[in-house]
Design a protein around this motif. Structure first.
Motif, PDB file in Angstrom:
ATOM      1  N   LYS A 109       1.210  -0.621  -0.152  1.00  8.25           N
ATOM      2  CA  LYS A 109       0.238   0.602   0.501  1.00  8.25           C
ATOM      3  C   LYS A 109       0.971   1.221   0.016  1.00  8.25           C
ATOM      4  O   LYS A 109       1.141   1.450   0.730  1.00  8.25           O
ATOM      5  N   SER A 110       0.904   2.004  -0.759  1.00 11.85           N
ATOM      6  CA  SER A 110       1.528   2.750  -0.548  1.00 11.85           C
ATOM      7  C   SER A 110       1.428   4.218  -0.173  1.00 11.85           C
ATOM      8  O   SER A 110       2.665   4.834   0.178  1.00 11.85           O
ATOM      9  N   ASP A 111       0.275   4.634   0.074  1.00  6.86           N
ATOM     10  CA  ASP A 111       0.326   5.008   1.493  1.00  6.86           C
ATOM     11  C   ASP A 111       0.707   5.330   2.796  1.00  6.86           C
ATOM     12  O   ASP A 111       1.341   5.942   3.662  1.00  6.86           O
ATOM     13  N   ARG A 112       1.282   3.493   2.282  1.00  9.90           N
ATOM     14  CA  ARG A 112       2.260   3.039   3.942  1.00  9.90           C
ATOM     15  C   ARG A 112       3.523   3.426   3.975  1.00  9.90           C
ATOM     16  O   ARG A 112       4.213   3.377   4.651  1.00  9.90           O
ATOM     17  N   HIS A 113       3.753   3.422   2.242  1.00  2.85           N
ATOM     18  CA  HIS A 113       5.356   3.133   2.427  1.00  2.85           C
ATOM     19  C   HIS A 113       5.716   5.091   2.656  1.00  2.85           C
ATOM     20  O   HIS A 113       6.522   5.435   2.712  1.00  2.85           O
ATOM     21  N   ILE A 114       4.942   5.723   1.968  1.00  6.05           N
ATOM     22  CA  ILE A 114       5.026   7.357   1.776  1.00  6.05           C
ATOM     23  C   ILE A 114       5.025   7.812   3.447  1.00  6.05           C
ATOM     24  O   ILE A 114       6.087   8.506   4.116  1.00  6.05           O
ATOM     25  N   ALA A 115       4.446   6.924   4.015  1.00  3.69           N
ATOM     26  CA  ALA A 115       4.033   7.465   5.616  1.00  3.69           C
ATOM     27  C   ALA A 115       5.526   7.048   5.912  1.00  3.69           C
ATOM     28  O   ALA A 115       6.400   8.305   7.016  1.00  3.69           O
ATOM     29  N   LEU A 116       6.578   6.341   6.017  1.00  5.27           N
ATOM     30  CA  LEU A 116       7.431   5.899   5.884  1.00  5.27           C
ATOM     31  C   LEU A 116       8.990   6.377   6.068  1.00  5.27           C
ATOM     32  O   LEU A 116       9.317   6.444   6.323  1.00  5.27           O
ATOM     33  N   LEU A 117       8.365   6.450   4.634  1.00  7.50           N
ATOM     34  CA  LEU A 117       9.744   7.496   3.879  1.00  7.50           C
ATOM     35  C   LEU A 117       9.327   8.706   4.533  1.00  7.50           C
ATOM     36  O   LEU A 117      10.837   9.958   4.847  1.00  7.50           O
ATOM     37  N   GLU A 118       8.692   9.552   5.448  1.00  5.70           N
ATOM     38  CA  GLU A 118       8.781  10.488   5.489  1.00  5.70           C
ATOM     39  C   GLU A 118       9.635  11.014   6.447  1.00  5.70           C
ATOM     40  O   GLU A 118       9.861  12.236   6.745  1.00  5.70           O
ATOM     41  N   THR A 119       9.976  10.003   7.247  1.00  2.38           N
ATOM     42  CA  THR A 119      10.880   9.598   8.823  1.00  2.38           C
ATOM     43  C   THR A 119      12.096   9.439   8.085  1.00  2.38           C
ATOM     44  O   THR A 119      13.052   9.496   8.977  1.00  2.38           O
ATOM     45  N   LEU A 120      12.296   8.924   7.265  1.00  2.89           N
ATOM     46  CA  LEU A 120      13.570   8.824   6.180  1.00  2.89           C
ATOM     47  C   LEU A 120      14.601  10.142   5.841  1.00  2.89           C
ATOM     48  O   LEU A 120      13.871  11.131   5.707  1.00  2.89           O
ATOM     49  N   ASP A 121      15.974  10.892   6.249  1.00  2.00           N
ATOM     50  CA  ASP A 121      17.155  11.487   5.750  1.00  2.00           C
ATOM     51  C   ASP A 121      17.192  11.041   4.005  1.00  2.00           C
ATOM     52  O   ASP A 121      18.160  11.616   3.840  1.00  2.00           O
ATOM     53  N   GLY A 122      17.671   9.301   4.596  1.00  2.00           N
ATOM     54  CA  GLY A 122      17.976   8.973   2.666  1.00  2.00           C
ATOM     55  C   GLY A 122      17.599   7.643   2.308  1.00  2.00           C
ATOM     56  O   GLY A 122      16.992   7.184   3.520  1.00  2.00           O
ATOM     57  N   LEU A 123      17.648   7.238   0.966  1.00  2.00           N
ATOM     58  CA  LEU A 123      17.132   6.086   1.027  1.00  2.00           C
ATOM     59  C   LEU A 123      18.317   5.032   0.276  1.00  2.00           C
ATOM     60  O   LEU A 123      18.686   5.520  -1.009  1.00  2.00           O
ATOM     61  N   LEU A 124      18.693   4.165   0.176  1.00  2.00           N
ATOM     62  CA  LEU A 124      18.888   3.096  -0.118  1.00  2.00           C
ATOM     63  C   LEU A 124      18.873   2.403  -0.926  1.00  2.00           C
ATOM     64  O   LEU A 124      18.086   0.797  -0.453  1.00  2.00           O
ATOM     65  N   LEU A 125      18.785   2.589  -2.487  1.00  2.00           N
ATOM     66  CA  LEU A 125      18.373   0.445  -3.284  1.00  2.00           C
ATOM     67  C   LEU A 125      19.226  -0.006  -2.973  1.00  2.00           C
ATOM     68  O   LEU A 125      20.402   0.063  -3.910  1.00  2.00           O
ATOM     69  N   THR A 126      19.406  -1.278  -2.391  1.00  2.00           N
ATOM     70  CA  THR A 126      20.447  -2.684  -2.797  1.00  2.00           C
ATOM     71  C   THR A 126      20.222  -3.190  -3.715  1.00  2.00           C
ATOM     72  O   THR A 126      21.378  -4.032  -3.814  1.00  2.00           O
ATOM     73  N   GLY A 127      19.324  -3.118  -5.283  1.00  2.00           N
ATOM     74  CA  GLY A 127      19.486  -3.507  -5.915  1.00  2.00           C
ATOM     75  C   GLY A 127      19.225  -5.064  -6.058  1.00  2.00           C
ATOM     76  O   GLY A 127      18.676  -5.657  -4.901  1.00  2.00           O
ATOM     77  N   GLY A 128      19.681  -5.994  -6.761  1.00  2.00           N
ATOM     78  CA  GLY A 128      19.210  -7.299  -6.883  1.00  2.00           C
ATOM     79  C   GLY A 128      18.291  -8.169  -7.922  1.00  2.00           C
ATOM     80  O   GLY A 128      19.658  -7.910  -9.379  1.00  2.00           O
ATOM     81  N   GLY A 129      17.765  -8.781  -8.747  1.00  2.00           N
ATOM     82  CA  GLY A 129      17.351  -9.230  -9.902  1.00  2.00           C
ATOM     83  C   GLY A 129      17.053  -8.643 -10.955  1.00  2.00           C
ATOM     84  O   GLY A 129      17.319  -6.948 -10.150  1.00  2.00           O
ATOM     85  N   ASP A 130      16.769  -8.673 -11.940  1.00  8.18           N
ATOM     86  CA  ASP A 130      16.266  -7.583 -13.287  1.00  8.18           C
ATOM     87  C   ASP A 130      15.536  -7.015 -12.544  1.00  8.18           C
ATOM     88  O   ASP A 130      14.376  -7.664 -11.929  1.00  8.18           O
ATOM     89  N   ILE A 131      14.946  -6.358 -13.470  1.00  7.99           N
ATOM     90  CA  ILE A 131      14.064  -4.911 -13.432  1.00  7.99           C
ATOM     91  C   ILE A 131      13.494  -5.408 -13.878  1.00  7.99           C
ATOM     92  O   ILE A 131      12.994  -5.857 -14.852  1.00  7.99           O
TER      93      ILE A 131
END
Length: 144
Positions: free
Chosen positions: A73-95
């Motif tokens: 649910k987008s609203d949940r991760h938006i609320a969580l992101l508002e508490t962060l100072d940075g975002l690290l995308l760790t990578g993984g499989g193919d897009i």
């Protein structure tokens, strides 16, 4: 009327903790915390995981790593992101190719559609809020 206790009246362990906390900068919510960096996770059969090297690197740099499981649910991760100072995308499989307007091919590696969608939403939200984004791509590191 009793005088307010001074630091000298506190037990030694509590006094040390107080002195350590007193040396930190105070923010609107109390003691200022180190930067909170969200790390995207891999989904496995037993739960969520992230390479410990990411956690250690953030900690060594003075940050607090926050693991971000794939939320639906987008609203949940938006609320969580508002508490962060940075975002690290760790990578993984193919897009998943559909995000690039393509069809899957036989050589396609492991894909996780839900994670790809989640990370793309995180990127868009972080970009719009001017939250720094760190990306790990194969053997190369880059930042936005």
């Amino acid at each position: 009327m009793l005088d307010a206790p001074t630091i000298e009246h506190l037990p030694l362990a509590l006094r040390k903790l107080y002195e350590e906390a007193e040396g930190r900068v105070i923010s609107a919510f109390g003691v200022q915390t180190p930067p909170r960096i969200g790390l995207t996770c891999h989904t496995t059969e037993v739960g969520y995981s992230v390479n410990p090297a990411y956690v250690e690197a953030i900690e060594e740099a003075g940050g607090i790593p926050i693991l971000l499981p794939t939320l639906k649910k987008s609203d949940r991760h938006i609320a969580l992101l508002e508490t962060l100072d940075g975002l690290l995308l760790t990578g993984g499989g193919d897009i998943h190719p559909s995000f690039l307007g393509e069809e899957p091919i036989p050589e396609l590696g492991k894909i996780d559609y839900a994670r790809d969608r989640y990370e793309l939403e995180l990127i868009l939200f972080a970009y719009r809020r001017n939250i720094p984004i760190l990306v790990f791509v194969g053997a190369f590191r880059c930042s936005m």
